[in-house]
Design a protein around this motif. Structure first.
Motif, mmCIF file in Angstrom:
data_model
loop_
_atom_site.group_PDB
_atom_site.id
_atom_site.type_symbol
_atom_site.label_atom_id
_atom_site.label_comp_id
_atom_site.label_asym_id
_atom_site.label_seq_id
_atom_site.Cartn_x
_atom_site.Cartn_y
_atom_site.Cartn_z
ATOM 1 N N ILE A 179 15.371 4.405 -5.448
ATOM 2 C CA ILE A 179 14.308 3.718 -5.035
ATOM 3 C C ILE A 179 13.887 3.171 -6.162
ATOM 4 C CG2 ILE A 179 11.981 3.878 -4.077
ATOM 5 C CD1 ILE A 179 12.766 6.262 -2.561
ATOM 6 N N ILE A 180 13.944 3.732 -7.432
ATOM 7 C CA ILE A 180 13.208 3.194 -8.619
ATOM 8 C C ILE A 180 14.154 2.168 -9.011
ATOM 9 C CG2 ILE A 180 12.745 3.475 -11.192
ATOM 10 C CD1 ILE A 180 10.765 4.854 -9.300
ATOM 11 N N SER A 181 15.363 2.145 -8.969
ATOM 12 C CA SER A 181 16.404 1.074 -9.263
ATOM 13 C C SER A 181 16.240 -0.146 -8.450
ATOM 14 C CB SER A 181 17.882 1.680 -8.891
ATOM 15 O OG SER A 181 18.160 2.839 -9.964
ATOM 16 N N LEU A 182 15.910 0.061 -7.085
ATOM 17 C CA LEU A 182 15.570 -1.187 -6.174
ATOM 18 C C LEU A 182 14.361 -1.811 -6.740
ATOM 19 C CD1 LEU A 182 16.790 0.161 -2.650
ATOM 20 C CD2 LEU A 182 17.932 -1.564 -4.059
ATOM 21 N N HIS A 183 13.126 -1.078 -7.111
ATOM 22 C CA HIS A 183 12.117 -1.769 -7.539
ATOM 23 C C HIS A 183 12.415 -2.376 -8.988
ATOM 24 C CE1 HIS A 183 8.292 -0.457 -5.416
ATOM 25 N NE2 HIS A 183 8.943 0.496 -5.250
ATOM 26 N N GLU A 184 13.291 -1.912 -9.912
ATOM 27 C CA GLU A 184 13.445 -2.520 -11.002
ATOM 28 C C GLU A 184 14.192 -3.828 -10.823
ATOM 29 O OE1 GLU A 184 15.157 0.547 -13.443
ATOM 30 O OE2 GLU A 184 13.220 1.640 -14.021
ATOM 31 N N SER A 185 15.228 -3.722 -10.012
ATOM 32 C CA SER A 185 15.966 -4.898 -9.934
ATOM 33 C C SER A 185 15.375 -5.945 -9.015
ATOM 34 C CB SER A 185 17.346 -4.394 -9.077
ATOM 35 O OG SER A 185 16.995 -4.206 -7.538
ATOM 36 N N ALA A 186 14.452 -5.666 -8.409
ATOM 37 C CA ALA A 186 13.568 -6.660 -7.491
ATOM 38 C C ALA A 186 12.511 -7.467 -8.525
ATOM 39 C CB ALA A 186 12.816 -6.106 -6.661
ATOM 40 N N GLN A 187 12.046 -6.875 -9.703
ATOM 41 C CA GLN A 187 11.427 -7.332 -10.719
ATOM 42 C C GLN A 187 9.971 -7.744 -9.933
ATOM 43 O OE1 GLN A 187 13.647 -10.221 -12.747
ATOM 44 N NE2 GLN A 187 14.737 -8.875 -13.866
ATOM 45 N N PHE A 188 9.181 -6.732 -9.405
ATOM 46 C CA PHE A 188 8.145 -7.303 -8.757
ATOM 47 C C PHE A 188 6.786 -7.460 -9.907
ATOM 48 C CE2 PHE A 188 9.924 -4.621 -5.124
ATOM 49 C CZ PHE A 188 10.346 -5.823 -4.426
ATOM 50 N N GLY A 189 6.902 -6.974 -10.607
ATOM 51 C CA GLY A 189 5.909 -6.809 -11.896
ATOM 52 C C GLY A 189 4.981 -5.655 -11.478
ATOM 53 N N VAL A 190 3.924 -5.383 -12.365
ATOM 54 C CA VAL A 190 3.019 -4.290 -11.942
ATOM 55 C C VAL A 190 2.266 -4.573 -10.804
ATOM 56 C CG1 VAL A 190 1.205 -3.047 -13.006
ATOM 57 C CG2 VAL A 190 2.669 -3.875 -14.483
ATOM 58 N N LEU A 191 1.596 -5.749 -10.636
ATOM 59 C CA LEU A 191 0.862 -5.877 -9.356
ATOM 60 C C LEU A 191 1.475 -5.937 -8.289
ATOM 61 C CD1 LEU A 191 -2.053 -6.463 -8.390
ATOM 62 C CD2 LEU A 191 -1.694 -8.882 -9.116
ATOM 63 N N GLY A 192 2.731 -6.961 -8.071
ATOM 64 C CA GLY A 192 3.811 -6.721 -7.115
ATOM 65 C C GLY A 192 4.373 -5.623 -6.719
ATOM 66 N N GLY A 193 4.490 -4.594 -7.808
ATOM 67 C CA GLY A 193 5.128 -3.511 -7.504
ATOM 68 C C GLY A 193 4.010 -2.549 -6.748
ATOM 69 N N ALA A 194 2.688 -2.653 -7.238
ATOM 70 C CA ALA A 194 1.764 -2.045 -6.530
ATOM 71 C C ALA A 194 1.517 -2.300 -5.132
ATOM 72 C CB ALA A 194 0.492 -1.908 -7.407
ATOM 73 N N ILE A 195 1.646 -3.573 -4.909
ATOM 74 C CA ILE A 195 1.493 -4.109 -3.499
ATOM 75 C C ILE A 195 2.549 -3.574 -2.491
ATOM 76 C CG2 ILE A 195 1.601 -6.098 -1.983
ATOM 77 C CD1 ILE A 195 0.099 -7.365 -4.271
ATOM 78 N N VAL A 196 3.845 -3.787 -3.228
ATOM 79 C CA VAL A 196 4.934 -3.091 -2.322
ATOM 80 C C VAL A 196 5.010 -1.701 -1.971
ATOM 81 C CG1 VAL A 196 7.445 -2.908 -2.481
ATOM 82 C CG2 VAL A 196 6.608 -5.010 -3.021
ATOM 83 N N THR A 197 4.389 -0.920 -3.031
ATOM 84 C CA THR A 197 4.388 0.598 -2.654
ATOM 85 C C THR A 197 3.395 0.763 -1.779
ATOM 86 O OG1 THR A 197 5.027 0.985 -5.139
ATOM 87 C CG2 THR A 197 3.703 2.724 -3.985
ATOM 88 N N GLY A 198 2.288 -0.179 -1.777
ATOM 89 C CA GLY A 198 0.886 0.212 -0.793
ATOM 90 C C GLY A 198 1.768 -0.027 0.562
ATOM 91 N N ALA A 199 2.190 -1.278 0.692
ATOM 92 C CA ALA A 199 2.985 -1.644 1.918
ATOM 93 C C ALA A 199 4.120 -0.503 2.523
ATOM 94 C CB ALA A 199 3.752 -2.887 1.905
ATOM 95 N N GLU A 200 4.818 0.191 1.639
ATOM 96 C CA GLU A 200 5.648 1.330 1.850
ATOM 97 C C GLU A 200 4.954 2.410 2.318
ATOM 98 O OE1 GLU A 200 9.606 0.319 -1.106
ATOM 99 O OE2 GLU A 200 7.904 1.536 -1.714
ATOM 100 N N LEU A 201 3.666 2.861 1.914
ATOM 101 C CA LEU A 201 2.903 3.809 2.415
ATOM 102 C C LEU A 201 2.657 3.627 3.711
ATOM 103 C CD1 LEU A 201 0.829 4.661 -0.953
ATOM 104 C CD2 LEU A 201 2.737 5.848 -0.061
ATOM 105 N N LEU A 202 1.940 2.173 4.130
ATOM 106 C CA LEU A 202 1.473 1.973 5.598
ATOM 107 C C LEU A 202 2.740 2.213 6.055
ATOM 108 C CD1 LEU A 202 -0.403 -1.274 4.825
ATOM 109 C CD2 LEU A 202 -1.251 1.162 5.084
ATOM 110 N N TYR A 203 3.990 2.247 5.955
ATOM 111 C CA TYR A 203 5.129 2.358 6.833
ATOM 112 C C TYR A 203 5.572 3.984 6.842
ATOM 113 C CZ TYR A 203 5.802 -2.674 8.285
ATOM 114 O OH TYR A 203 5.608 -3.714 8.958
#
Length: 425
Positions: free
Chosen positions: A229-253
């Protein structure tokens, strides 16, 4: 309280349910607007986005139309047709149902409870219709009908169930609707009401057990697959804010993932795209979407294989064993093997319906192409659950004497509230 006060409270509850649901989606969008876009985005777009997320989470599909520039930027096929997205983040559905339960329980304790129930549902439907109208846009267009009815059905289900449950449990509550239900109960053949209640209670208990085991399994898979999961986050290069938004979306799902794990446990499995299947019986996957949390899904053959199918069997057996003594007491100590077997089958059917509905709600289309089919099949999951839990519940009901001796059932009979035991029988 007088009727005006009851009506105002019911309308307020419905309004809060809509406002808080949309607010949960709007707050992170406002943070993105302020921190990333430096307030350089039309605020109306934020509102539309929040309503879209709320409506999607409550069962409304979205028609997505990408403009030519965005299609080219994303490297998608030119002239791409509009597509539907209907994969609902069930965290919003759970919130709507909980608000409905709260509203129904409050309404049931008022003197004008029928009016409060109807008014709260009508206000919720009206607000859902209005906010859906404000979110219409050529790029992302929610269905007006679904945007109005789908959230309302979820809210109304919670309101009606809670209101009837609270009123029906209060034996002194006189009401035409409740009196009719009690008269229907009293007209049933001897012991039928107790059998129906036992089947519903056992099915709900079995479904709850499956959800609990699936939640534990989901947590274990996320912990084991944390590195992926961490590797996919790093490879996508969301950034701090983008990573927080993606994580929030994952929590909703996250509730969706729990239900997918439940479908896997029952043997039906689930799909991540058309033509794929992830189940204990066999696994066939293609390219996975670049969603980090999906890195927790095992794509190889399960080391447990068919052994995992014992979980719903054990849960169904345990639910039957836990309920059979109470059932025999309600049947005045005279169960009979046929009656117990019928209740066991009822436990399986009830659990299958609950699990099948949850599976259907957790699935949908996540995008174009292969992603039009994501999640479990509700019918298959419900059927597998009915078979495994039902057969085990029949065995559990038959695992012991079919009659209780007088001295074994007297303590339970004396412990019941006055007048309840006779009516239940």
């Amino acid at each position: 309280m007088n009727r005006l006060t009851v009506a105002l409270l019911a309308a307020l509850d419905a309004t809060l349910a809509v406002a808080i649901g949309i607010g949960v989606a709007l707050v992170p969008l406002l943070a993105l607007w302020a921190l990333h876009f430096q307030l350089d985005v039309d605020p109306a777009a934020l509102w539309r986005g929040a309503v879209d997320i709320w409506a999607l989470g409550n069962g409304s599909s979205m028609r997505i139309t990408l403009d030519t520039a965005l299609v080219t930027q994303l490297g998608l096929p030119a002239g791409m047709e509009p597509f539907l997205v209907s994969l609902a983040p069930l965290a919003f559905t759970i919130g709507t149902v909980l608000f409905g339960l709260r509203t129904g329980a409050r309404a049931a304790r008022s003197t004008w409870w029928q009016g409060a129930v109807v008014l709260s549902v009508l206000v919720f439907a009206l607000l859902s219709f209005l906010v859906t109208l404000t979110a219409l846009h050529p790029a992302v267009r929610p269905s007006i009908v679904q945007g109005t009815l789908a959230p309302t059905v979820r809210f109304a289900g919670g309101v009606v169930v809670a209101a009837l449950w609270v009123r029906f449990r209060e034996q002194d509550a006189a009401d035409p609707i409740l009196d009719g239900l009690r008269a229907m109960r009293d007209r049933m053949p001897d012991g039928t009401w107790s059998m129906v209640v036992a089947a519903l209670r056992g099915g709900a208990l079995a479904a709850t057990g499956l959800v609990a085991v699936s939640a534990v399994l989901t947590a274990i898979l996320i912990a084991v697959g944390y590195g992926a999961i961490i590797s996919l986050h790093e490879s996508a290069q969301f950034g701090v804010l983008g990573g927080a938004i993606v994580t929030g979306a994952e929590l909703l799902y996250l509730p969706n993932l729990v239900i997918w794990a439940m479908s896997w446990i029952t043997g039906a499995g689930f799909a991540i795209g058309s033509g794929t299947a992830i189940s204990p019986i066999g696994t066939l996957v293609g390219p996975m979407p670049a969603v980090p949390v999906l890195g927790a899904i095992p794509t190889g053959e399960s080391p447990l294989g068919f052994a995992v199918l014992v979980v719903p069997v054990v849960i169904g057996f345990a639910a039957a064993v836990l309920l059979r003594r109470r059932l025999l007491v309600d049947l005045d100590g005279r169960g009979g093997l046929a009656r117990l077997a019928v209740v066991g089958l009822g436990v399986g059917v009830t659990a299958g319906i609950i699990v099948g509905v949850l599976a259907a709600l957790s699935a949908g289309a996540a995008g174009p192409g292969r992603l039009i089919e994501v999640g479990p099949n509700g019918w298959a999951t419900g059927l597998w659950t009915t078979l495994t839990v039902g057969i085990a519940a029949v065995v559990g009901m038959a695992a012991g004497p079919t009659h209780l001796a007088e001295e074994d059932r007297l303590p339970e009979l004396h412990a019941q509230p006055s007048g309840r035991g006779a009516r239940d029988r």
